[in-house]
Motif scaffolding. Sequence first.
Motif, PDB file in Angstrom:
ATOM      1  N   GLY A 248     -70.035 -31.372  27.603  1.00 55.81           N
ATOM      2  CA  GLY A 248     -71.466 -31.588  27.420  1.00 55.81           C
ATOM      3  C   GLY A 248     -72.050 -30.631  26.393  1.00 55.81           C
ATOM      4  O   GLY A 248     -71.624 -29.475  26.286  1.00 55.81           O
ATOM      5  N   LYS A 249     -73.026 -31.100  25.635  1.00 54.76           N
ATOM      6  CA  LYS A 249     -73.679 -30.290  24.620  1.00 54.76           C
ATOM      7  C   LYS A 249     -75.113 -29.993  25.068  1.00 54.76           C
ATOM      8  O   LYS A 249     -75.977 -30.864  25.025  1.00 54.76           O
ATOM      9  CB  LYS A 249     -73.689 -31.015  23.272  1.00 54.76           C
ATOM     10  CG  LYS A 249     -72.303 -31.405  22.766  1.00 54.76           C
ATOM     11  CD  LYS A 249     -71.441 -30.179  22.462  1.00 54.76           C
ATOM     12  CE  LYS A 249     -70.092 -30.585  21.886  1.00 54.76           C
ATOM     13  NZ  LYS A 249     -69.212 -29.417  21.649  1.00 54.76           N
ATOM     14  N   TYR A 250     -75.346 -28.768  25.507  1.00 55.05           N
ATOM     15  CA  TYR A 250     -76.662 -28.412  26.023  1.00 55.05           C
ATOM     16  C   TYR A 250     -77.321 -27.286  25.237  1.00 55.05           C
ATOM     17  O   TYR A 250     -78.461 -26.943  25.516  1.00 55.05           O
ATOM     18  CB  TYR A 250     -76.549 -28.018  27.501  1.00 55.05           C
ATOM     19  CG  TYR A 250     -75.897 -29.090  28.341  1.00 55.05           C
ATOM     20  CD1 TYR A 250     -76.590 -30.248  28.653  1.00 55.05           C
ATOM     21  CD2 TYR A 250     -74.590 -28.962  28.784  1.00 55.05           C
ATOM     22  CE1 TYR A 250     -75.995 -31.259  29.394  1.00 55.05           C
ATOM     23  CE2 TYR A 250     -73.980 -29.963  29.528  1.00 55.05           C
ATOM     24  CZ  TYR A 250     -74.686 -31.106  29.835  1.00 55.05           C
ATOM     25  OH  TYR A 250     -74.084 -32.108  30.561  1.00 55.05           O
ATOM     26  N   VAL A 251     -76.599 -26.710  24.287  1.00 53.06           N
ATOM     27  CA  VAL A 251     -77.144 -25.622  23.476  1.00 53.06           C
ATOM     28  C   VAL A 251     -77.391 -26.139  22.061  1.00 53.06           C
ATOM     29  O   VAL A 251     -76.456 -26.512  21.361  1.00 53.06           O
ATOM     30  CB  VAL A 251     -76.191 -24.418  23.434  1.00 53.06           C
ATOM     31  CG1 VAL A 251     -76.761 -23.315  22.555  1.00 53.06           C
ATOM     32  CG2 VAL A 251     -75.937 -23.890  24.847  1.00 53.06           C
ATOM     33  N   THR A 252     -78.650 -26.185  21.668  1.00 51.90           N
ATOM     34  CA  THR A 252     -78.997 -26.647  20.321  1.00 51.90           C
ATOM     35  C   THR A 252     -79.132 -25.489  19.343  1.00 51.90           C
ATOM     36  O   THR A 252     -79.010 -25.675  18.133  1.00 51.90           O
ATOM     37  CB  THR A 252     -80.312 -27.439  20.353  1.00 51.90           C
ATOM     38  OG1 THR A 252     -81.365 -26.592  20.861  1.00 51.90           O
ATOM     39  CG2 THR A 252     -80.188 -28.650  21.264  1.00 51.90           C
TER      40      THR A 252
ATOM     41  N   GLU B 298     -85.587 -34.280  31.528  1.00 53.00           N
ATOM     42  CA  GLU B 298     -84.758 -33.650  30.505  1.00 53.00           C
ATOM     43  C   GLU B 298     -85.659 -32.734  29.680  1.00 53.00           C
ATOM     44  O   GLU B 298     -86.569 -33.202  28.997  1.00 53.00           O
ATOM     45  CB  GLU B 298     -84.104 -34.706  29.612  1.00 53.00           C
ATOM     46  CG  GLU B 298     -83.089 -35.577  30.324  1.00 53.00           C
ATOM     47  CD  GLU B 298     -81.857 -34.809  30.770  1.00 53.00           C
ATOM     48  OE1 GLU B 298     -81.441 -33.873  30.027  1.00 53.00           O
ATOM     49  OE2 GLU B 298     -81.322 -35.116  31.843  1.00 53.00           O
ATOM     50  N   LEU B 299     -85.407 -31.450  29.762  1.00 54.02           N
ATOM     51  CA  LEU B 299     -86.249 -30.455  29.105  1.00 54.02           C
ATOM     52  C   LEU B 299     -85.579 -29.917  27.852  1.00 54.02           C
ATOM     53  O   LEU B 299     -84.419 -29.490  27.891  1.00 54.02           O
ATOM     54  CB  LEU B 299     -86.556 -29.308  30.067  1.00 54.02           C
ATOM     55  CG  LEU B 299     -87.342 -28.128  29.483  1.00 54.02           C
ATOM     56  CD1 LEU B 299     -88.737 -28.582  29.041  1.00 54.02           C
ATOM     57  CD2 LEU B 299     -87.446 -27.000  30.518  1.00 54.02           C
ATOM     58  N   ASP B 300     -86.321 -29.926  26.760  1.00 61.24           N
ATOM     59  CA  ASP B 300     -85.868 -29.358  25.491  1.00 61.24           C
ATOM     60  C   ASP B 300     -86.512 -27.984  25.357  1.00 61.24           C
ATOM     61  O   ASP B 300     -87.673 -27.856  24.973  1.00 61.24           O
ATOM     62  CB  ASP B 300     -86.282 -30.275  24.333  1.00 61.24           C
ATOM     63  CG  ASP B 300     -85.712 -29.826  22.997  1.00 61.24           C
ATOM     64  OD1 ASP B 300     -85.037 -28.775  22.958  1.00 61.24           O
ATOM     65  OD2 ASP B 300     -85.948 -30.505  21.988  1.00 61.24           O
TER      66      ASP B 300
ATOM     67  N   LYS C 225     -87.793 -24.936  23.904  1.00 61.64           N
ATOM     68  CA  LYS C 225     -88.134 -24.577  22.536  1.00 61.64           C
ATOM     69  C   LYS C 225     -87.839 -23.117  22.213  1.00 61.64           C
ATOM     70  O   LYS C 225     -87.617 -22.772  21.052  1.00 61.64           O
ATOM     71  CB  LYS C 225     -89.622 -24.864  22.282  1.00 61.64           C
ATOM     72  CG  LYS C 225     -90.000 -26.334  22.426  1.00 61.64           C
ATOM     73  CD  LYS C 225     -89.177 -27.223  21.484  1.00 61.64           C
ATOM     74  CE  LYS C 225     -89.611 -28.678  21.583  1.00 61.64           C
ATOM     75  NZ  LYS C 225     -88.784 -29.559  20.710  1.00 61.64           N
ATOM     76  N   ILE C 226     -87.835 -22.256  23.205  1.00 63.71           N
ATOM     77  CA  ILE C 226     -87.550 -20.848  22.949  1.00 63.71           C
ATOM     78  C   ILE C 226     -86.073 -20.552  23.134  1.00 63.71           C
ATOM     79  O   ILE C 226     -85.440 -19.897  22.299  1.00 63.71           O
ATOM     80  CB  ILE C 226     -88.412 -19.952  23.864  1.00 63.71           C
ATOM     81  CG1 ILE C 226     -89.878 -20.051  23.427  1.00 63.71           C
ATOM     82  CG2 ILE C 226     -87.922 -18.501  23.811  1.00 63.71           C
ATOM     83  CD1 ILE C 226     -90.836 -19.220  24.237  1.00 63.71           C
ATOM     84  N   SER C 227     -85.474 -21.059  24.192  1.00 61.91           N
ATOM     85  CA  SER C 227     -84.064 -20.755  24.491  1.00 61.91           C
ATOM     86  C   SER C 227     -83.094 -21.514  23.600  1.00 61.91           C
ATOM     87  O   SER C 227     -81.968 -21.045  23.360  1.00 61.91           O
ATOM     88  CB  SER C 227     -83.753 -21.074  25.951  1.00 61.91           C
ATOM     89  OG  SER C 227     -83.845 -22.475  26.198  1.00 61.91           O
ATOM     90  N   GLY C 228     -83.490 -22.697  23.134  1.00 62.76           N
ATOM     91  CA  GLY C 228     -82.540 -23.532  22.409  1.00 62.76           C
ATOM     92  C   GLY C 228     -81.593 -24.261  23.325  1.00 62.76           C
ATOM     93  O   GLY C 228     -80.546 -24.759  22.904  1.00 62.76           O
ATOM     94  N   VAL C 229     -81.960 -24.374  24.602  1.00 59.58           N
ATOM     95  CA  VAL C 229     -81.169 -25.104  25.595  1.00 59.58           C
ATOM     96  C   VAL C 229     -81.871 -26.413  25.910  1.00 59.58           C
ATOM     97  O   VAL C 229     -83.098 -26.459  26.051  1.00 59.58           O
ATOM     98  CB  VAL C 229     -80.998 -24.281  26.891  1.00 59.58           C
ATOM     99  CG1 VAL C 229     -80.371 -25.134  27.993  1.00 59.58           C
ATOM    100  CG2 VAL C 229     -80.139 -23.049  26.632  1.00 59.58           C
TER     101      VAL C 229
ATOM    102  N   LEU D  94     -74.043 -24.593  31.128  1.00 63.86           N
ATOM    103  CA  LEU D  94     -74.542 -24.829  29.771  1.00 63.86           C
ATOM    104  C   LEU D  94     -73.443 -24.784  28.719  1.00 63.86           C
ATOM    105  O   LEU D  94     -73.592 -25.364  27.645  1.00 63.86           O
ATOM    106  CB  LEU D  94     -75.611 -23.778  29.424  1.00 63.86           C
ATOM    107  CG  LEU D  94     -76.797 -23.683  30.389  1.00 63.86           C
ATOM    108  CD1 LEU D  94     -77.706 -22.538  29.979  1.00 63.86           C
ATOM    109  CD2 LEU D  94     -77.555 -24.994  30.456  1.00 63.86           C
ATOM    110  N   LEU D  95     -72.361 -24.087  29.015  1.00 64.32           N
ATOM    111  CA  LEU D  95     -71.241 -23.958  28.078  1.00 64.32           C
ATOM    112  C   LEU D  95     -69.949 -24.349  28.778  1.00 64.32           C
ATOM    113  O   LEU D  95     -69.211 -23.493  29.264  1.00 64.32           O
ATOM    114  CB  LEU D  95     -71.142 -22.526  27.538  1.00 64.32           C
ATOM    115  CG  LEU D  95     -72.229 -22.074  26.565  1.00 64.32           C
ATOM    116  CD1 LEU D  95     -72.034 -20.614  26.205  1.00 64.32           C
ATOM    117  CD2 LEU D  95     -72.228 -22.934  25.305  1.00 64.32           C
ATOM    118  N   GLY D  96     -69.696 -25.648  28.854  1.00 57.71           N
ATOM    119  CA  GLY D  96     -68.497 -26.101  29.549  1.00 57.71           C
ATOM    120  C   GLY D  96     -68.525 -25.662  30.997  1.00 57.71           C
ATOM    121  O   GLY D  96     -69.560 -25.713  31.667  1.00 57.71           O
ATOM    122  N   ASN D  97     -67.385 -25.179  31.497  1.00 56.54           N
ATOM    123  CA  ASN D  97     -67.298 -24.713  32.878  1.00 56.54           C
ATOM    124  C   ASN D  97     -67.423 -23.200  32.971  1.00 56.54           C
ATOM    125  O   ASN D  97     -67.150 -22.614  34.018  1.00 56.54           O
ATOM    126  CB  ASN D  97     -65.974 -25.165  33.502  1.00 56.54           C
ATOM    127  CG  ASN D  97     -65.917 -26.675  33.656  1.00 56.54           C
ATOM    128  OD1 ASN D  97     -66.924 -27.300  33.961  1.00 56.54           O
ATOM    129  ND2 ASN D  97     -64.753 -27.262  33.421  1.00 56.54           N
ATOM    130  N   GLY D  98     -67.809 -22.547  31.861  1.00 56.87           N
ATOM    131  CA  GLY D  98     -67.964 -21.103  31.872  1.00 56.87           C
ATOM    132  C   GLY D  98     -69.268 -20.682  32.522  1.00 56.87           C
ATOM    133  O   GLY D  98     -70.262 -21.414  32.502  1.00 56.87           O
TER     134      GLY D  98
END
Length: 367
Positions: free
Chosen positions: A77-81, A120-122, A124-128, A197-201
């Motif tokens: 999944g891609k959750y970090v923009t 679904e929240l974008d 704006k500060i975190s980039g998540v 947010l980053l795979g299973n990490g």
Amino acid sequence: MSLTGTPFFATVIALTVIAVVLPLAVWSKVRGPAAVRAAVRVLMVVFAQVTAVAVVFVSVNRAEHFYASWSDLLGTGKYVTAAPDLGPDGLGGKKVEEAPKVRQQFQPVDGVGGRVRKTELDGKISGVKGDVMVWLPPQYDDPAYKDKKFPVVELIPGIPGTGKSWFQGLKVHEVLEPLMKSGKVQPFILVSPRAMLLGNGDTGCANLPGKVNADSWFSVDVRKMVVDNFRASDEARTWGVAGYSAGAYCAAKLAIAHPDRYSAAVSLSGYNDPGQEPSSLVAKDPELRRTHNLKNMLQATPTPPPVALWMSGAEQDGYLSGLDLKAIAKSPTTVHAEKVVGGHNLESWSKQLPQTFGWLSGVVKAP
């Protein structure tokens, strides 16, 4: 097919039945050289074992919701923009109160009853960019409360885990709703954001420039979204945070790091050292592991943060960590360590909800 859907579950069950029946039907009928017959029979046994494991995994995952989708399971999944360096306050020089209002659309959540909604929240500060689940207390739509704002508790799952884990696994809304109606627990708004947010990490709810700004996702973007869409305040005294396992570490960490955003945290089977979570991204760097240890964080604060911490668990599963923090905490920081009987599982944590939210009702204030 959806990982948690009925069609996939039915398919796995059907394959398991076939895997059991097939050897019984054709075991003695396999033809060919001895090596071929042996190989076919071994494959039938392996097929049966794989399908048996699969049906157990799918069944447990449907009940507990560790993985909400194939992308969660496979870590694709891609959750970090974006992941810029946002500085020590996690704001990157921006002022939240000056940012445009965040207006969201909310939808019902499949498989979860009650008033649980998802958006679904974008950030704006975190980039998540990820899903956030929200449950409103029974009083929220009561005409008698139409002008009232409500306190909020942010719920952080363990790893693996999703926001649905709190509602479908721990059944937090089902446990707390009657207590809120009877007045034993405050009518909290419950909010559970995506934590994987980053795979299973495990991000450790940290801001890691170039990788992820998980801290700002939880403590800035999600909070702003709630305040902009519901009758809630951004005052720290009206916000609490709770988590279990890796999410318990995150909850306590967020409260210690941001007493201007949270007044209390509940840690169920948590820990102080992020290295206790094998998938922790923070623990991979010795210096980050040291600075993100809750004991070191608490001791490094310029002044003791005005937060209350509840840390519970079995002796080696949260309780001793709570005692360690309690030993170094200085007023106005308070730490309650509670030793409980039960394993490291959702059932044990669900049983603690009446007591822990009763405690939260005394320390998190209504706006």
